[in-house]
Design an enzyme around this catalytic site. Structure first.
Site, PDB file in Angstrom:
ATOM      1  N   SER A 134     -37.111 -35.792  16.893  1.00 14.49           N
ATOM      2  CA  SER A 134     -37.210 -37.163  16.518  1.00 14.49           C
ATOM      3  C   SER A 134     -35.936 -37.972  17.819  1.00 14.49           C
ATOM      4  O   SER A 134     -34.625 -37.130  18.271  1.00 14.49           O
ATOM      5  CB  SER A 134     -36.370 -37.727  15.735  1.00 14.49           C
ATOM      6  OG  SER A 134     -36.534 -39.174  15.145  1.00 14.49           O
ATOM      7  N   TYR A 147     -34.108 -36.786   6.440  1.00 11.66           N
ATOM      8  CA  TYR A 147     -35.229 -36.686   8.136  1.00 11.66           C
ATOM      9  C   TYR A 147     -33.849 -36.135   9.197  1.00 11.66           C
ATOM     10  O   TYR A 147     -34.849 -35.511   9.622  1.00 11.66           O
ATOM     11  CB  TYR A 147     -35.775 -38.096   8.206  1.00 11.66           C
ATOM     12  CG  TYR A 147     -36.577 -38.052   9.513  1.00 11.66           C
ATOM     13  CD1 TYR A 147     -37.930 -37.532   9.275  1.00 11.66           C
ATOM     14  CD2 TYR A 147     -36.375 -38.758  10.395  1.00 11.66           C
ATOM     15  CE1 TYR A 147     -38.548 -37.382  10.054  1.00 11.66           C
ATOM     16  CE2 TYR A 147     -37.157 -38.278  11.102  1.00 11.66           C
ATOM     17  CZ  TYR A 147     -38.382 -38.188  10.858  1.00 11.66           C
ATOM     18  OH  TYR A 147     -39.237 -38.307  12.728  1.00 11.66           O
TER      19      TYR A 147
END
Length: 240
Positions: A134, A147
């Protein structure tokens, strides 16, 4: 890599970015295997011409079961895409059970699958491992600490893995998406989001061109700002 005729395993390939990657690889002539915990999504994937296997990658036994189900099958592309947020908001208690599940799915599962499938990948004429991290692996946001941490860990592992496999036939790619319009971000993240189809297209292009990284969409700008001032980037992103 010439995608036509290759066999790809896409984890989390029954919805969101993973499903779009699977569809686009299939359109380019690949045989595509996807996995999910949900039988309804697996059945939908089968109707699109994808091979679909039920697997829970949030536990070690699930990773082993998937590897056993594909034992002896030639795999040319391992695309570690499955993930979950594991988020907790400001002032909320950390849900340790959810945190452990997110850490395993986002970070441990790719490592387990690479361990299971790497011997076979090394036997292929050309092969690729794609780890989907990400843009938040570069600079975290306050709303997604678990996350962000898992994606940063996977980013570090991917860089080391690429170096370790540099003299082999296995090419290692890190894909860094921005905020994408998927089930995981709906109701959690506001603002403009990239389409899953557009995100997948850039990742598939990175596979086809043997890129080291796929900095997708707005992550290109993030990387540019980070190269100028890492501190400024962190101050901006932490509030995102």
């Amino acid at each position: 890599m010439n995608i036509n005729g290759k066999t790809a395993l896409v984890t989390g390939g029954t919805e969101g970015i993973g499903l779009e990657i699977a569809r686009q690889l299939l359109a380019k002539g690949a045989k595509v295997i996807v996995c999910s915990r949900r039988e309804d999504l697996l059945e939908s994937a089968r109707l699109e011409g994808l091979e679909a296997i039920q697997a829970d990658l949030s536990i070690a036994d699930g990773c082993s079961a998937l590897a056993a189900a594909l034992s002896g099958r030639p795999i040319d592309m391992l695309i570690n895409n499955a993930g979950m947020s594991g988020n907790f908001g400001p002032g909320e208690p950390l849900d340790l059970a959810l945190t452990d599940q997110a850490i395993f799915l986002n970070l441990n599962a790719p490592l387990h699958l690479i361990r299971h499938f790497l011997p076979g990948l090394l036997q292929r004429p050309e092969a690729v491992v794609v780890n989907v991290t990400s843009g938040l692996a570069i600079a975290p946001r306050s709303g997604g600490p678990v996350y962000c941490a898992t994606k940063a860990g996977l980013r570090s592992f991917t860089q080391s893995l690429r170096h370790n496999l540099r003299d082999t036939n296995v090419h290692v790619i890190e894909a860094l998406p921005p905020v994408v319009d998927t089930a995981m971000t709906r109701g959690r993240v506001n603002g403009k989001k990239m389409s899953a189809q557009g995100c997948a297209a850039e990742i598939v292009d990175a596979i086809a061109t043997n890129a080291k990284e796929a900095n997708v969409g707005m992550v290109k700008l993030l990387r540019l700002v980070y190269s100028i001032s890492p501190a400024l980037t962190r101050r901006i992103m932490i509030k995102f």
